[in-house]
Scaffold this motif. Sequence first.
Motif, PDB file in Angstrom:
ATOM      1  N   UNK A 127       0.862  -1.243  -0.112  1.00 31.49           N
ATOM      2  CA  UNK A 127      -0.004   0.079  -0.157  1.00 31.49           C
ATOM      3  C   UNK A 127       0.855   1.327   0.000  1.00 31.49           C
ATOM      4  N   UNK A 128       1.947   1.157   0.911  1.00 31.80           N
ATOM      5  CA  UNK A 128       2.904   2.501   1.127  1.00 31.80           C
ATOM      6  C   UNK A 128       3.321   2.567  -0.553  1.00 31.80           C
ATOM      7  N   UNK A 129       3.907   1.518  -1.080  1.00 36.45           N
ATOM      8  CA  UNK A 129       4.581   1.435  -2.440  1.00 36.45           C
ATOM      9  C   UNK A 129       3.639   2.059  -3.287  1.00 36.45           C
ATOM     10  N   UNK A 130       2.394   1.606  -3.458  1.00 38.02           N
ATOM     11  CA  UNK A 130       1.548   1.919  -4.366  1.00 38.02           C
ATOM     12  C   UNK A 130       1.175   3.507  -4.424  1.00 38.02           C
ATOM     13  N   UNK A 131       1.029   4.109  -2.949  1.00 39.91           N
ATOM     14  CA  UNK A 131       0.678   5.464  -2.936  1.00 39.91           C
ATOM     15  C   UNK A 131       1.739   6.233  -3.331  1.00 39.91           C
ATOM     16  N   UNK A 132       3.079   6.053  -3.175  1.00 43.62           N
ATOM     17  CA  UNK A 132       4.204   6.746  -3.440  1.00 43.62           C
ATOM     18  C   UNK A 132       4.291   6.798  -4.873  1.00 43.62           C
ATOM     19  N   UNK A 133       3.942   5.585  -5.653  1.00 44.22           N
ATOM     20  CA  UNK A 133       4.186   5.649  -7.095  1.00 44.22           C
ATOM     21  C   UNK A 133       3.035   6.487  -7.610  1.00 44.22           C
ATOM     22  N   UNK A 134       1.903   6.056  -7.044  1.00 43.38           N
ATOM     23  CA  UNK A 134       0.736   7.049  -7.735  1.00 43.38           C
ATOM     24  C   UNK A 134       0.959   8.087  -7.705  1.00 43.38           C
ATOM     25  N   UNK A 135       1.454   8.877  -6.493  1.00 46.30           N
ATOM     26  CA  UNK A 135       1.621  10.421  -6.236  1.00 46.30           C
ATOM     27  C   UNK A 135       2.763  10.790  -6.955  1.00 46.30           C
ATOM     28  N   UNK A 136       3.882  10.084  -7.191  1.00 47.28           N
ATOM     29  CA  UNK A 136       5.120  10.575  -7.998  1.00 47.28           C
ATOM     30  C   UNK A 136       4.489  10.727  -9.139  1.00 47.28           C
ATOM     31  N   UNK A 137       3.642   9.768  -9.879  1.00 42.49           N
ATOM     32  CA  UNK A 137       3.189   9.851 -11.230  1.00 42.49           C
ATOM     33  C   UNK A 137       2.369  11.132 -11.488  1.00 42.49           C
ATOM     34  N   UNK A 138       1.593  11.463 -10.612  1.00 37.98           N
ATOM     35  CA  UNK A 138       0.910  12.587 -10.689  1.00 37.98           C
ATOM     36  C   UNK A 138       1.630  13.744 -10.533  1.00 37.98           C
ATOM     37  N   UNK A 139       2.790  13.762  -9.982  1.00 33.11           N
ATOM     38  CA  UNK A 139       3.468  14.960  -9.558  1.00 33.11           C
ATOM     39  C   UNK A 139       4.393  15.391 -10.950  1.00 33.11           C
ATOM     40  N   UNK A 140       4.610  14.414 -11.735  1.00 33.23           N
ATOM     41  CA  UNK A 140       5.367  14.503 -12.894  1.00 33.23           C
ATOM     42  C   UNK A 140       4.318  15.219 -14.116  1.00 33.23           C
ATOM     43  N   UNK A 141       4.919  16.512 -14.621  1.00 28.54           N
ATOM     44  CA  UNK A 141       3.992  16.954 -15.570  1.00 28.54           C
ATOM     45  C   UNK A 141       3.833  16.503 -16.964  1.00 28.54           C
ATOM     46  N   UNK A 142       4.737  15.533 -17.213  1.00 26.11           N
ATOM     47  CA  UNK A 142       4.852  14.940 -18.684  1.00 26.11           C
ATOM     48  C   UNK A 142       4.395  13.591 -18.797  1.00 26.11           C
ATOM     49  N   UNK A 143       4.145  12.959 -19.806  1.00 26.24           N
ATOM     50  CA  UNK A 143       3.422  11.721 -20.029  1.00 26.24           C
ATOM     51  C   UNK A 143       4.516  10.865 -20.326  1.00 26.24           C
TER      52      UNK A 143
END
Length: 182
Positions: free
Chosen positions: A13-29
Motif C-alpha cells: 500500500x505504501x509503495x502504491x501510494x508513493x508511485x501514484x503520487x510521484x506519477x501525478x507530480x510529473x508534468x509529462x506523460x
Amino acid sequence: MSEFKNIQELLDDFKDKVITQAKSNLKSTGALKSSLRGYVKESKNSIQISFEMEDYGAFVDQGVKGNKSSNKGNKQSQSPFKFGTNSSLIGKAKGGMSGIMTKWVKQKGFQWKDKKTGRFMSYKSMGYIIARSIYSKGLKPSLFFTKPFEKYFNQLPDELMEMFALDMETIFNQITKSNFKK
C-alpha cells in the motif's frame, strides 16, 4: 509492540501510494512517468522495498547544479549532481544535450523568433540555446518522488518502524543509491 498480520500488504500500500503520487507530480506523460515501479519482497528474516525509474529520474527529482551558477533559492545547491566542465556535451548535435533538447523542442512544437531578423529560429538553434542554459544554470529539483516518499513513509505505523528499526533518512538514501544511478 504489536505484530502486523501482513507487513507485505502494508508496504505494498505504501509503495502504491508513493508511485501514484510521484506519477501525478510529473508534468509529462513520457518515459519517466511510465518507468516508475515499486516492489516489495518479504523473506523469512527480512523485507525489501525498491523503486525503479529511468536513470535520469534522480536528476529530475534532486535537480542538478549548473556549471557556472546554482540558484540557491530553488535548492539546486543541495543536489548531489553537478554538470561538469565538458562543454562538448552541449554541442553534440545528436548525442549530446543539444540533440536531446532539439528533439524535445520539435516534440513540443514551438519555435522562438530571432529578435534581429524576425524569423523563426531552427529547432537545432533552440536546442543548443536551451542546452547551454541548463548546463550553466542547472536544473531545479522537482522532488516528484521525494515528497510522496517522505509523506507516506511518515504515515507508516510507529510499530513498524520500531519493529524494523527503520530510519527514514537511511532508508531513503539506500533506496536512491541502489535504485537511481548517478
